[in-house]
Design a protein around this motif. Structure first.
Motif, PDB file in Angstrom:
ATOM      1  N   PRO A 296       0.818  -1.223   0.000  1.00  0.00           N
ATOM      2  CA  PRO A 296       0.000   0.000   0.000  1.00  0.00           C
ATOM      3  C   PRO A 296       0.846   1.265   0.000  1.00  0.00           C
ATOM      4  CG  PRO A 296      -0.778  -1.567   1.660  1.00  0.00           C
ATOM      5  CD  PRO A 296       0.526  -2.087   1.157  1.00  0.00           C
ATOM      6  N   ASN A 297       0.441   2.214  -0.867  1.00  0.00           N
ATOM      7  CA  ASN A 297       1.021   3.564  -0.916  1.00  0.00           C
ATOM      8  C   ASN A 297       2.543   3.546  -1.093  1.00  0.00           C
ATOM      9  OD1 ASN A 297      -1.590   4.641  -0.411  1.00  0.00           O
ATOM     10  ND2 ASN A 297      -1.289   4.305   1.788  1.00  0.00           N
ATOM     11  N   SER A 298       3.038   2.673  -1.936  1.00  0.00           N
ATOM     12  CA  SER A 298       4.480   2.590  -2.174  1.00  0.00           C
ATOM     13  C   SER A 298       4.730   2.035  -3.566  1.00  0.00           C
ATOM     14  CB  SER A 298       5.154   1.711  -1.121  1.00  0.00           C
ATOM     15  OG  SER A 298       4.842   0.349  -1.333  1.00  0.00           O
ATOM     16  N   GLY A 299       6.009   1.949  -3.904  1.00  0.00           N
ATOM     17  CA  GLY A 299       6.395   1.384  -5.190  1.00  0.00           C
ATOM     18  C   GLY A 299       6.930  -0.026  -5.079  1.00  0.00           C
ATOM     19  N   MET A 300       6.596  -0.733  -4.001  1.00  0.00           N
ATOM     20  CA  MET A 300       7.081  -2.097  -3.787  1.00  0.00           C
ATOM     21  C   MET A 300       6.036  -3.094  -4.263  1.00  0.00           C
ATOM     22  SD  MET A 300       8.496  -3.923  -0.332  1.00  0.00           S
ATOM     23  CE  MET A 300       9.984  -2.931  -0.371  1.00  0.00           C
ATOM     24  N   LEU A 301       6.511  -4.123  -4.951  1.00  0.00           N
ATOM     25  CA  LEU A 301       5.648  -5.171  -5.486  1.00  0.00           C
ATOM     26  C   LEU A 301       6.243  -6.519  -5.114  1.00  0.00           C
ATOM     27  CD1 LEU A 301       3.820  -5.135  -8.820  1.00  0.00           C
ATOM     28  CD2 LEU A 301       5.247  -7.114  -8.355  1.00  0.00           C
TER      29      LEU A 301
END
Length: 662
Positions: A296-301
């Protein structure tokens, strides 16, 4: 850690590289880190972030503090890990609280997915059944099931705004239910909508992924690799996106900051704009993908894979790094120094048609092809081998052509002699002569030379490619050549006159030809008569040649022996000799008087005199066999009707005595 880039979007793989065993000493670890670059670049964000077996589902708690991965599926009911529901393989549903295992029950049929309805505290289970099982957590008991038209269901989801329940079936349809009334309120035929002109599918597409976005949008993934974006107010999809692998879509996520849809099958993760369908970026993990989770609310996948290892990616364009690993933003500049580009230099881009021509269409969906845009990337070595097998002599021809070009290039660097080209020698000789005459005249008049056609790259192929050879025996050339010859002769005469005027020191600006306009017009009329006569002569020769060709063809046809042909008479037909047609042809050659006499003898013609002295002729047309048979059939029918006809005199009315009833 590895850095890759596609469409100018940098992707940092935080789980790439090899890890060191825990039983190694610190001294040994430091020694290996100095020697091995991959070990030195590895960043272990989460310790022991691995599964003892494969993982099919991965999720993050709403507070962002916990990451969980399981087999089959699960649902986090609370903001943290204190309330979790697991759907297991053996039809078991297990409840966990903060301290551990809490309760375990079973559902009637094997389940595949479930969703939690917050307003009513109901769990909706779908699976290998036409029913949707409902388990109420407040009452602690099963409620009446929802009866659907599907034979089986694969996935389900509940809209977070208006709590509409949707389920994807094995028949390729999506059924939408209202939990308040427990009635079906909508049905979408996604299998039919997923088939477009650009897609090729095998079998009936079933629904393999389903995800709501807001109150009105819903994305559906099929088992044949298509993603459909719907507006709930319409039964037609807004966009249909194909992964081009033919593999089932495993997961769909929405990224709201950039209006992206993240869809994944077992081979590739694609990010594309939900308004235009344009590809934003894509990546291919080293293991087969089962699920994708966006922090959530980040660029991590993060991905759950068909392997114990789970992958973590950081994409700065999607958002910042999470708070617990904010140091990743500081490492970005260092990681960009040695990027690993995904531009496939050692690969050949081929379309589906190219694969069919090479006989490699069966490789679609395998690891040997990487889907990209409207085609695929394949190893350049495999491409050359397949092309050599499809056309064994193509490489030799290509090699000889390259050698010839190299030789020609080396020859061009030597001292050039005036040598005519191999193609269109006559035309080249004519251009060289005209060029020499123009150069001499330009030197005398101190004018710039015009560029030569032989040296112009636009016309270079005309003197190299045999396909551009001028056919002097063609009709067009023979009819046009007299005019071209006359124009060339006229031009030479003009040049000669201009040279004479230059020698005499005369300058004629208005009429540089040096003749009066009348003389020039008379000369042009004579030239016109000359080439017109030449064109007529050529036309006459062409007609004579065409006549000779027709005579030769006729002679050849007469010499050929005609083979006898046999015809079969239909059943019920009688054979008539060819004498009738011969008699008719013989009769047509006679005069009208002879034909009338013959018709009088046969009885088909009657000639009589009228009162005013003229003649009256009456003909009896000869009836065909079909007309005769039809008349006989009608005659028999009338006789049969007469025998069956009955009198109606006995039908009388009651009121009128003796009056007929009518």
């Amino acid at each position: 850690m590895q850095v890759s880039s596609l469409n100018e979007v940098k992707i940092y793989s935080l789980s790439a590289g090899r890890s060191l065993p825990e039983w190694l000493s610190d001294r040994k670890k430091r020694a290996l880190q100095k020697k091995d670059v991959d070990i030195r670049r590895r960043i272990e964000l989460i310790q022991d972030f691995e599964m003892p077996t494969v993982s099919t589902k991965i999720k993050v708690s709403r507070d962002g503090q916990y990451i969980m991965a399981v087999v089959v599926t699960f649902e986090i009911l609370s903001d943290d890990y204190s309330k979790i529901v697991f759907l297991e393989c053996g039809r078991f549903v297990e409840f966990h609280s903060q301290h551990g295992h809490y309760y375990k029950t079973r559902i009637p049929k094997f389940g595949r997915d479930f969703s939690y309805h917050y307003p009513s505290c109901d769990l909706y289970f779908v699976g290998a059944s036409s029913e949707v099982y409902r388990l109420n957590l407040e009452q602690g008991r099963f409620l009446n099931s929802l009866q659907t038209e599907a034979s089986e269901s694969n996935v389900c989801d509940i809209n977070p705004v208006h709590f509409l329940f949707a389920m994807g079936t094995a028949e390729g349809k999506v059924e939408c239910w209202d939990p308040r009334t427990r009635n079906r309120v909508g049905l979408l035929d996604c299998a039919l909508s997923s088939v477009t002109a650009d897609t090729e599918i095998e079998g009936l597409p079933s629904i393999s992924a389903l995800k709501f976005d807001g109150a009105l949008n819903m994305a559906v993934g099929t088992s044949t690799g298509q993603v459909l974006l719907y507006d709930l107010r319409s039964s037609n999809p807004l966009i249909v996106k194909d992964h081009h692998y033919g593999l089932p879509i495993k997961s769909i996520q929405f990224q709201h900051q950039l209006d992206l849809i993240i869809s994944a099958d077992s081979r590739i993760i694609k990010m594309w704009n939900k308004d235009t369908g344009k590809i934003f970026t894509s990546m291919e993990p080293e293991h087969e993908i089962n699920d994708v989770c966006l922090y959530p609310n980040s660029g991590m996948l993060m991905t759950a894979n068909e392997a114990p290892k789970m992958n973590i990616y950081y994409i700065p364009v999607l958002g910042p790094a999470p708070k617990w690993c904010s140091f990743l933003d500081n490492l970005t500049e260092e990681l960009e120094e040695n990027p690993e580009s995904t531009v496939y230099d050692d690969y050949k881009f081929v379309t589906r048609k190219d694969l069919e021509n090479l006989g490699l269409a069966h490789l679609i969906g395998s690891s040997l092809l990487r889907a990209y845009m409207h085609g695929f990337f394949m190893d350049i070595r495999l491409y050359h081998k397949a092309k050599m097998m499809a056309n064994p002599f193509a490489y030799e021809e290509y090699r000889r052509e390259k050698i010839r070009q190299k030789i020609e290039e080396t020859r061009a660097q030597r001292v050039q002699l005036k040598k005519l080209p191999k193609v269109n020698k006559e035309l080249a000789l004519k251009l060289i002569e005209e060029e020499g005459e123009d150069q001499q005249f330009s030197k005398k008049r101190k004018q710039k030379n015009l560029p030569s056609l032989l040296k112009d790259d636009r016309f270079k192929v005309m003197f190299e490619n045999p396909d551009f050879q001028v056919d002097e025996q063609s009709e067009e050339f023979r009819l046009l050549n007299p005019l071209v010859s006359k124009i060339s002769e006229k031009r030479k005469r003009k040049l000669k006159i201009l040279e004479e005027l230059e020698a005499q020191g005369q300058e004629e600006e208005e009429e540089p030809e040096g003749k009066a306009s009348d003389a020039e017009s008379s000369e042009s009329s004579d030239d016109e008569k000359g080439w017109v006569e030449e064109v007529r002569k050529q036309r006459k020769l062409l007609r004579q040649e065409e006549k000779l060709k027709r005579q030769e063809r006729l002679k050849e046809d007469q010499q050929t022996l005609l083979k006898p042909q046999f015809f079969e008479i239909k059943e019920g037909e009688e054979f008539r000799s060819f004498k009738d047609s011969a008699k008719k042809q013989k009769l047509m050659k006679k005069t009208l008087e002879d034909r009338l006499k013959l018709e009088e003898k046969l009885g088909t013609l009657n000639v009589s005199d009228t009162t005013v002295g003229s003649k009256q002729a009456t003909f009896k047309l000869k009836k065909s066999e079909q007309q005769r048979k039809q008349q006989e059939a009608e005659k028999l029918h009338r006789q049969e009707r007469k025998t069956l006809r009955r009198s109606a005199s006995h039908l009388r009315s009651r009121r009128g005595r003796g009056r007929l009833f009518h």
